[in-house]
Design an enzyme around this catalytic site. Structure first.
Site, PDB file in Angstrom:
ATOM      1  N   ARG A  19       2.452  -1.414   0.368  1.00  0.00           N
ATOM      2  CA  ARG A  19       2.627  -0.995  -1.030  1.00  0.00           C
ATOM      3  C   ARG A  19       2.669   0.519  -1.107  1.00  0.00           C
ATOM      4  O   ARG A  19       1.719   1.190  -0.695  1.00  0.00           O
ATOM      5  CB  ARG A  19       1.486  -1.550  -1.886  1.00  0.00           C
ATOM      6  N   THR A  51       4.488   4.398  -6.253  1.00  0.00           N
ATOM      7  CA  THR A  51       5.254   3.503  -7.126  1.00  0.00           C
ATOM      8  C   THR A  51       4.650   2.112  -7.236  1.00  0.00           C
ATOM      9  O   THR A  51       5.005   1.351  -8.132  1.00  0.00           O
ATOM     10  CB  THR A  51       6.691   3.352  -6.593  1.00  0.00           C
ATOM     11  N   ASP A 101     -10.666  -4.717  -1.329  1.00  0.00           N
ATOM     12  CA  ASP A 101      -9.445  -4.796  -0.542  1.00  0.00           C
ATOM     13  C   ASP A 101      -9.616  -5.882   0.509  1.00  0.00           C
ATOM     14  O   ASP A 101     -10.432  -5.755   1.429  1.00  0.00           O
ATOM     15  CB  ASP A 101      -9.169  -3.447   0.129  1.00  0.00           C
ATOM     16  N   ASP A 159      -9.120  -4.783   4.249  1.00  0.00           N
ATOM     17  CA  ASP A 159     -10.229  -3.996   4.770  1.00  0.00           C
ATOM     18  C   ASP A 159     -11.448  -4.845   5.046  1.00  0.00           C
ATOM     19  O   ASP A 159     -12.147  -4.656   6.046  1.00  0.00           O
ATOM     20  CB  ASP A 159     -10.595  -2.880   3.773  1.00  0.00           C
TER      21      ASP A 159
END
Length: 210
Positions: A105, A109, A201, A204
């Site tokens: 990602r 943006t 996340d 992670d």
């Protein structure tokens, strides 16, 4: 929610998801729970898999009995976090083929950028389930499904642990024909595109990275 969204509310699924959300859960605990959850969710996402009757012989007599029809199922992992779900899925469907869609990602943006794509052959004769723990903005899922559709699979589904309303809106608008299976529909995204309340996340926490 649109009819294509399937919210898996089984108590075992919800219990294990709660344990995963806890910030004190170690990477080992998180990975174990993710595998268990993927295994439980596999039963729901494969519920309508086509079958055909084949003749077998039991210790007592011959009979016609159902087996999965067609070429082997494909689990398409959206890298990198999707890999954390594969072990659990393969416990239920050990003969499945594995594909990978590499996306990251863009932090500015929030759009998905493809860097890797590898699938088994003959997708036109295979049912494909794309897997990614998180459906946040929905951009990665849209990009992955668009790429998979180019290979014309026999059928296509999307499986995740958590979904944000924004991601569901984006994905259902782009791919209204793709069923979505999720264990939770959370409140919203924050300014950085993370699901709230979420679980942090997923990549992670699976791999112990920051």
């Amino acid at each position: 929610m649109p009819a294509q969204v399937h919210h898996i509310t089984h108590p075992l699924v919800q219990h294990k998801l709660t344990l995963m959300r806890n910030k004190e859960a170690s990477s080992t605990t998180f990975r174990t729970l993710l595998g268990e959850l993927a295994m439980l969710m596999a039963y729901e996402v494969t519920r309508d898999t086509p079958t055909q009757l084949v003749e077998i012989e039991t210790p007592l007599e011959k009979m016609m009995s159902p087996m999965i029809d067609g070429k082997k199922l494909v689990f398409a992992s959206i890298l990198r976090a999707g890999n954390g779900m594969l072990d659990g899925l393969l416990r239920v469907v050990p003969s499945a083929r594995i594909g990978h869609v590499g996306l990251y990602r863009d932090p500015q943006t929030l759009q998905a950028v493809e860097y890797f794509y590898k699938m088994p052959g003959d997708l036109t004769e295979r049912d494909v389930i794309a897997v990614d723990p998180m459906l946040a903005t929905g951009h990665s899922a849209v990009a992955a499904l668009t790429r998979l559709k180019a290979d014309k699979p026999r059928s296509l589904k999307f499986l995740c642990l958590l979904a944000a309303p924004e991601g569901l809106k984006t994905l259902t608008a782009a791919h209204p024909d793709v069923p979505i299976y999720t264990a939770a529909i959370d409140r919203e995204l924050n300014d950085h595109g993370y699901i709230l309340p979420g679980l942090g996340d997923a990549g992670d926490r699976i791999f112990g990275t920051k």
